[in-house]
Write an enzyme that holds these catalytic residues in place. Structure first.
Site, PDB file in Angstrom:
ATOM      1  CG  ASP A 100      11.039  14.957  11.677  1.00 32.18           C
ATOM      2  OD1 ASP A 100      11.038  14.645  12.962  1.00 32.18           O
ATOM      3  OD2 ASP A 100       9.895  14.531  11.214  1.00 32.18           O
ATOM      4  CG  ASN A 114       0.903  16.661   4.592  1.00 32.95           C
ATOM      5  OD1 ASN A 114       1.305  15.659   5.392  1.00 32.95           O
ATOM      6  ND2 ASN A 114       1.262  17.706   4.486  1.00 32.95           N
ATOM      7  CG  HIS A 164       4.326  14.826   6.609  1.00 30.13           C
ATOM      8  ND1 HIS A 164       4.291  16.188   7.335  1.00 30.13           N
ATOM      9  CD2 HIS A 164       4.297  14.222   7.602  1.00 30.13           C
ATOM     10  CE1 HIS A 164       4.052  16.291   8.432  1.00 30.13           C
ATOM     11  NE2 HIS A 164       4.265  15.101   8.713  1.00 30.13           N
ATOM     12  CD  GLU A 205       5.487  18.523   4.827  1.00 29.42           C
ATOM     13  OE1 GLU A 205       4.595  17.587   4.590  1.00 29.42           O
ATOM     14  OE2 GLU A 205       5.633  19.361   5.795  1.00 29.42           O
TER      15      GLU A 205
HETATM   16  C1  GLP Z   1       5.241  15.695  12.423  1.00 33.85           C
HETATM   17  C2  GLP Z   1       6.599  14.874  12.240  1.00 33.85           C
HETATM   18  C3  GLP Z   1       6.438  13.723  11.774  1.00 33.85           C
HETATM   19  C4  GLP Z   1       5.523  12.863  12.587  1.00 33.85           C
HETATM   20  C5  GLP Z   1       4.048  13.326  11.994  1.00 33.85           C
HETATM   21  C6  GLP Z   1       2.744  12.796  12.774  1.00 33.85           C
HETATM   22  O1  GLP Z   1       4.911  16.949  11.854  1.00 33.85           O
HETATM   23  N1  GLP Z   1       7.321  15.613  11.564  1.00 33.85           N
HETATM   24  O2  GLP Z   1       7.570  12.960  12.054  1.00 33.85           O
HETATM   25  O3  GLP Z   1       5.233  11.635  12.570  1.00 33.85           O
HETATM   26  O4  GLP Z   1       4.330  14.836  11.771  1.00 33.85           O
HETATM   27  O5  GLP Z   1       2.847  13.918  14.050  1.00 33.85           O
HETATM   28  P1  GLP Z   1       1.829  13.403  15.075  1.00 33.85           P
HETATM   29  O6  GLP Z   1       2.141  12.013  15.635  1.00 33.85           O
HETATM   30  O7  GLP Z   1       1.959  14.247  16.181  1.00 33.85           O
HETATM   31  O8  GLP Z   1       0.332  13.298  14.552  1.00 33.85           O
END
Ligand code: GLP
Length: 272
Positions: A89, A160, A162, A167
């Protein structure tokens, strides 16, 4: 008195919903084990097909995994010479020079330290003119397919639930399972969490490009990493709840046998 060395073995090995779940004493040990699995998958793909195609994730969670891969590369144990990567992403719009962009993150944590060819490190492009975004996203899915599909997809999970920036929604499950790569609006919880990097919630870029649910699930293997108590609820709902578009992580249940979760004890709290 010395503290006992952390065990390289998983503290627990569970199964839920067709997934294998490895629970480690701490995130560092989990990342080391995930790096082992990552390197093994890369090695098998090289052996079988002479090349490997890897789906990469960003966020705080995989930072130590990348550090471990870089260390292996420096020791001469791991080469990316015959590897292509596709990131999951990217914010939209964003400059690749913006330190908050995922392109910048990947460069800092992996690309500048390993022998990956610059034209094989693919990311969704936050600079594409808006009129061409849909075409760019569809093309990204075609690049992956033309490359033979992903040998491995690395994933984190949002609070959440995702995956990537897919989402939570109220869509029927069948529709969500078929979602391609596309531009999306970020969920309020995602924006709140991203304020960590952006300084304030109002500063968070509210849209992003994400690999779709369909191309994620099409990967031949999926590694999901989650650490800390703030992920425990999303992990438990993904693994023990019903499949629902309201918890995108639960859609991983639709590909039994492909998914391995690497958790620390806090993230696994709802499973133990
Ligand atoms: C982000 C990214 C995801 C990631 C997730 C967890 O917003 N879009 O690809 O896996 O949320 O993030 P983190 O590892 O910083 O908790």
């Amino acid at each position: 008195m010395h503290a006992p060395a952390p065990s390289p073995l998983p503290a627990r090995n569970l199964e839920h919903a067709g997934a294998s779940i490895l629970v480690f004493g701490d995130a560092a040990t989990a990342c080391h084990a995930a790096a082992d699995r990552f390197a093994d998958t890369l090695g098998s793909a090289l052996q079988e097909r002479g090349r490997a195609v890897l789906g990469l994730a960003t966020g705080a969670t995989p930072v130590r995994l990348y550090a471990s891969l870089v260390a292996r590369h420096r020791r001469g144990e791991l080469s990316f010479a015959d590897v292509a990567t596709y990131n999951l992403d990217e914010f939209y719009p964003i400059s690749p020079f913006d330190p908050k962009s995922y392109r910048f993150y990947m460069h800092r944590h992996l690309f500048e330290h390993v022998d990956l060819a610059p034209n094989r490190a693919h990311l969704l492009d936050g600079t594409v003119p808006e009129a061409f975004v849909a075409e760019h996203a569809a093309q990204y899915d075609r690049w992956i397919a033309a490359d033979g599909g992903l040998d491995l997809q690395l994933l984190g999970i949002g609070r959440n639930g995702h995956i990537g920036f897919n989402e939570p929604t109220d869509r029927p499950v069948a529709e969500t399972l078929a979602l391609p790569t596309r531009l999306v609006d970020l969920h309020p919880i995602t924006r709140a969490d991203a304020s960590r990097e952006f300084g304030a919630e109002e500063e968070v870029i509210p849209r992003a490009l994400t690999l779709g649910v369909a191309p994620i699930l099409a990967a031949r293997a999926i590694l999901v990493l989650a650490f800390g108590s703030n992920k425990a609820d999303a992990v438990a709902r993904s693994l023990t709840g019903a499949m629902t578009s309201r918890v995108p992580g639960s859609l991983l249940q639709s590909v039994p046998g492909k998914v391995t979760w690497f958790l620390d004890a806090e993230a696994a709290r709802g499973l133990l």
